[in-house]
Design an enzyme around this catalytic site. Structure first.
Site, PDB file in Angstrom:
ATOM      1  N   ASP A 263       0.845  -1.199   0.000  1.00  0.00           N
ATOM      2  CA  ASP A 263       0.000   0.000   0.000  1.00  0.00           C
ATOM      3  C   ASP A 263       0.883   1.254   0.000  1.00  0.00           C
ATOM      4  OD1 ASP A 263       0.831  -0.198   2.625  1.00  0.00           O
ATOM      5  OD2 ASP A 263      -1.176  -0.024   3.505  1.00  0.00           O
TER       6      ASP A 263
ATOM      7  N   ASP B  69      -1.165  -6.059  -0.133  1.00  0.00           N
ATOM      8  CA  ASP B  69      -1.497  -5.462   1.164  1.00  0.00           C
ATOM      9  C   ASP B  69      -3.001  -5.254   1.312  1.00  0.00           C
ATOM     10  OD1 ASP B  69       0.799  -5.171   2.632  1.00  0.00           O
ATOM     11  OD2 ASP B  69       1.246  -3.148   1.911  1.00  0.00           O
TER      12      ASP B  69
ATOM     13  N   GLU C  37      -1.306  -5.399   8.745  1.00  0.00           N
ATOM     14  CA  GLU C  37      -0.469  -4.798   9.791  1.00  0.00           C
ATOM     15  C   GLU C  37      -1.129  -4.933  11.160  1.00  0.00           C
ATOM     16  OE1 GLU C  37       0.508  -0.739   8.763  1.00  0.00           O
ATOM     17  OE2 GLU C  37       1.174  -1.308   6.756  1.00  0.00           O
TER      18      GLU C  37
ATOM     19  N   GLU D  27       9.327  -4.319  10.408  1.00  0.00           N
ATOM     20  CA  GLU D  27       9.734  -3.019   9.857  1.00  0.00           C
ATOM     21  C   GLU D  27      10.345  -2.127  10.939  1.00  0.00           C
ATOM     22  OE1 GLU D  27       6.990  -1.155   7.182  1.00  0.00           O
ATOM     23  OE2 GLU D  27       8.135   0.703   7.111  1.00  0.00           O
TER      24      GLU D  27
HETATM   25  O1  KIV Z   1       3.560  -1.059   1.631  1.00  0.00           O
HETATM   26  C1  KIV Z   1       4.696  -1.542   1.524  1.00  0.00           C
HETATM   27  O2  KIV Z   1       5.377  -1.332   0.531  1.00  0.00           O
HETATM   28  C2  KIV Z   1       5.176  -2.361   2.641  1.00  0.00           C
HETATM   29  C3  KIV Z   1       6.625  -2.598   2.880  1.00  0.00           C
HETATM   30  C4  KIV Z   1       6.859  -3.746   3.783  1.00  0.00           C
HETATM   31  C5  KIV Z   1       7.565  -2.592   1.782  1.00  0.00           C
HETATM   32  O3  KIV Z   1       4.374  -2.805   3.394  1.00  0.00           O
END
Ligand code: KIV
Length: 286
Positions: A50, A89, A120, A188
């Protein structure tokens, strides 16, 4: 590429790679051609992150990205990838609302071509959703440490897991995600030691971004490594090319040549057959 390298990468491959101590490579891609190049280079996994909210759509963060946006880019990337594992994502609040919504939204990204979704966080609500998704036949990747979708509650781009207690909390989150069925976890912006400790204490692969060299794999945003993105670049990014310079040189040259009528030359134009040209010249052209 050997036939082993040509075999499509699956969730099982990720597991084997961790067992064999083989690093997993992952990059984001958002469009067909880039996805094709990345795949042809032998990358293990392509993430439709995302982060496209910033790199493609020009937002300040990922909060405004929708499932509609993700679906379009997932379709484009999936058409370009033959071998790598495609992960998409789940954007802000496309999960974390209800299990039903999460499953419907994840299903849209899977039908668009992704083989897995990433989400997440690790609250108990999210853990329930993860378990529901995996029981519904949807592969899930977790994402902990710095989680960009929570930027407003975190309050800035801060490294996470910087103390003993926070490291233990992150390990607990990672273990719970694993127990609930995720097959990999993105870590991250956490210290190298924290990421090492987590990687050594779970049996699924960790994919680091700003998390040091001991993760089982690495991911970065493609626009960052190619030097294409015009916004801020975090400390953990290594730039491997300067695409912005190549693009702006080419664009400026094109503008100059159009102004000077050097483009298009005969090489890039079509001509009438001689007979037709003569008729035209005789009848119309003074
Ligand atoms: O949105 C993204 O690009 C990510 C990273 C882990 C590269 O979630």
């Amino acid at each position: 590429m050997s036939s082993e390298q040509m075999k499509p990468v699956s969730v099982k491959t990720f597991k084997q790679m961790k067992e064999n101590n083989e690093k997993i490579t992952m990059l984001t891609a958002y469009d067909y051609s880039t996805a094709k190049y990345v795949d042809e280079c032998g990358i293990d996994s392509v993430l439709i992150g995302d982060s496209l909210g910033m790199t493609v759509l020009g937002y300040d963060n990922t909060i405004n990205v929708t499932v509609d946006d993700m679906e379009i880019f997932t379709r484009a990337v999936s058409r370009g990838v033959k071998r790598a594992l495609v992960i998409a994502d789940l954007p802000f609040l496309s999960f974390n609302v209800s299990k039903e919504q999460t499953t419907i939204n994840a299903g849209r990204l899977i039908r668009a071509g992704a083989k897995a979704v990433k989400l997440e966080g690790a609250s108990s609500f999210i853990l329930d959703e993860v378990s529901h998704l995996t029981n519904s036949g949807i592969n899930v990747v977790g994402h902990i440490g710095f989680t960009p979708q929570y930027i407003n509650t975190i309050g800035g781009y801060y490294v996470q897991g910087k103390s003993y207690e926070n490291t233990l909390k992150l390990l607990q989150d990672a273990k719970r995600l694993e127990e609930n069925g995720v097959f990999a976890i993105v870590l991250e912006m956490v210290p190298t030691e924290t990421a090492k400790y987590i990687s050594e204490n779970i049996s699924i692969p960790t994919i680091g971004i700003g998390a040091g060299k001991y993760c089982d794999g690495q991911v970065l945003v493609i626009d960052d490594i190619l030097g294409k993105y015009c916004g801020n670049i975090p400390k953990f990014v290594k730039r491997y090319a300067n695409i912005k310079e190549i693009m702006t040189d080419a664009i400026s040259k094109y503008c100059e040549e159009v102004k000077s009528s050097d483009f298009p030359s005969d090489e890039h134009s079509f001509s009438l057959p001689k007979e037709e040209r003569e008729k035209l010249e005789y009848n119309f052209i003074k």
